[in-house]
Design an enzyme around this catalytic site. Structure first.
Site, mmCIF file in Angstrom:
data_model
loop_
_atom_site.group_PDB
_atom_site.id
_atom_site.type_symbol
_atom_site.label_atom_id
_atom_site.label_comp_id
_atom_site.label_asym_id
_atom_site.label_seq_id
_atom_site.Cartn_x
_atom_site.Cartn_y
_atom_site.Cartn_z
ATOM 1 C CB SER A 1 -0.912 0.013 1.230
ATOM 2 O OG SER A 1 -1.555 1.269 1.371
ATOM 3 C CE1 TYR B 1 -4.071 -2.304 5.331
ATOM 4 C CE2 TYR B 1 -3.415 -0.106 4.617
ATOM 5 C CZ TYR B 1 -3.865 -1.376 4.325
ATOM 6 O OH TYR B 1 -4.103 -1.731 3.012
#
Length: 430
Positions: A311, A324
């Site tokens: 990501s 995350y």
């Protein structure tokens, strides 16, 4: 009183200068051109006597000289003598400095000129580096995202099965984890369209069966499903290893992942202890264990592709999604390191730093020029395999990443302004 008077006959300025230096005590000896010594009566004029000599013979013979000199008798104070000596020394120093300074400007100018030339050269080298870096980035982007649309890498050379876990994909067959929704499902479908049989791995068996039937119907490729929950820790992997044992896995897509829920400060996460364990098992350990299972066969066959869907939150610090983003940093670094270790064995390990994609995890925002649909993203990202080992997946995300690299410095990313902006953006998305 007897005064010793030295008279210069036909001498130069240097002789006069030496004469004055002798009178003031700076020079210890008189110059050789001074000659006659005469007795003379002088009128008292205070401490200082003025002597006028109108006609005086010298050793050089006969030249008449009108000379006035001021001499001091013994009554002169030592303070006056010191002041005279100091004045003469200062005059001499000023003349010496003036002589030296007459050359200093030219030497100083030459030094400045050399320093300026080095500065210009350094500036030119720095500018050249920056220009070449930007040109290289531009050409790499054109190659990775534009040329790859027409000259695609033949992924079939890496194997026949693809394994899709809820966030992982393998080929030859291809394995995809997190394959029932979002990017994972899009990867599995696109690989099947390109001729791969697909192994789907996810936690919900009903969804797995539905996606498997959809793939078989649309592409006529074979599918296989493996139901596991990647938050279950290391106990689930013997089952996966057994199911993949007899398959020639050529491509693995590690796509399975989860977040801590609503973006916020770390300690504000509900049930934090359990969420930490779940996110580490799902985002980090799943990728490492699936790589451990599949990689030995790839090394043995000297071919294979591993795609780890990371990501953009792993490219730099992102407030409000600390856990995350940190797991995605691990995915990115692990992928890059593994690629260097095994590229000589014919194995590609690619890290995909996706920006915002319309998925359930992102709460399904509408696709725009900045937000890609999962199908479009998977198609473009697969085109980059074989061109680059680290990519943002699509040209839109690559441009976003380029701008962020220029503007979002570490100082800004750790500032209160950035944290406020991130919170506002996430609240709008939610």
């Amino acid at each position: 009183m007897v005064l010793r008077v030295y008279v210069i006959s036909g001498t130069t300025k240097d002789g006069l200068k030496s004469f004055m230096l002798y009178l003031t005590g700076v020079a210890l000896r008189p110059p050789s051109c001074f000659t006659t010594t005469i007795p003379i009566m002088a009128h008292n004029a205070g401490d200082n006597r003025t002597l006028s000599v109108t006609s005086l013979n010298s050793d050089k013979g006969g030249a008449a000289l009108q000379s006035h000199c001021r001499v001091s008798t013994g009554k002169r104070s030592q303070g006056q003598r010191r002041r005279e000596i100091a004045g003469s020394a200062q005059t001499r120093d000023r003349r010496i400095n003036a002589s030296e300074n007459s050359q200093d400007p030219q030497e100083h100018h030459m030094e400045e000129s050399r320093f300026s030339q080095w500065l210009h050269l350094l500036g030119l080298l720095a500018l050249s580096y920056l220009v070449l870096k930007q040109v290289w980035t531009l050409l790499s982007g054109v190659r990775n995202h534009l040329l790859s649309r027409w000259w695609r890498t033949n992924l079939k050379q890496y194997g026949g099965w693809a394994d899709y876990i809820e966030y992982i994909l393998l080929t030859s067959p291809t394995v995809v984890t997190g394959a029932t929704d979002g990017i994972g499902k899009a990867y599995a479908m696109e690989l099947a369209r390109r001729g791969f049989d697909v192994v789907l791995i996810s936690r919900k068996e009903e969804k797995l069966e539905k996606v498997a039937k959809e793939i078989e119907k649309q592409t006529q490729q074979k599918t296989k499903i493996i139901q596991v929950d990647f938050t279950g820790g290391s106990d689930i992997y013997p089952k996966v290893e057994k199911a993949l044992k007899d398959l020639d896995i050529g491509l693995l897509v590690n796509n399975v992942g989860m977040s801590l829920g609503i973006p916020g400060r770390f300690l504000d996460t509900p049930d934090l202890n359990q969420r930490i364990e779940d996110i580490m098992n799902c985002n980090v350990f799943s990728m490492v264990h699936m790589t451990r299972i599949v990689l030995p066969g790839m090394v043995r066959r000297k071919r294979g592709v591993i795609i780890n869907v990371s990501s953009a939150t792993g490219a730099r610090p992102f407030p409000m999604v600390a856990m995350y983003g940190s797991t995605k940093v691990f995915m990115d670094f692990f992928s890059r390191s593994l690629n260097f270790e095994y590229r000589r064995d014919g194995i590609i390990v690619q890290s995909v730093l996706a920006h915002l994609v319309s998925t359930n995890m992102a709460h399904n925002p509408e696709p725009t020029i900045l937000v890609k649909s999962s199908e479009e993203f998977a198609w473009e990202a697969l085109n980059t395999v074989g061109y680059t080992h680290r990519t943002h997946g699509c040209i839109s995300h690559a441009i976003q990443g380029y701008i962020m690299d220029l503007l979002l410095t570490d100082a800004f990313m750790n500032s209160q302004i950035c944290r406020s902006i991130a919170g506002w953006v996430w609240r709008r998305i939610l």
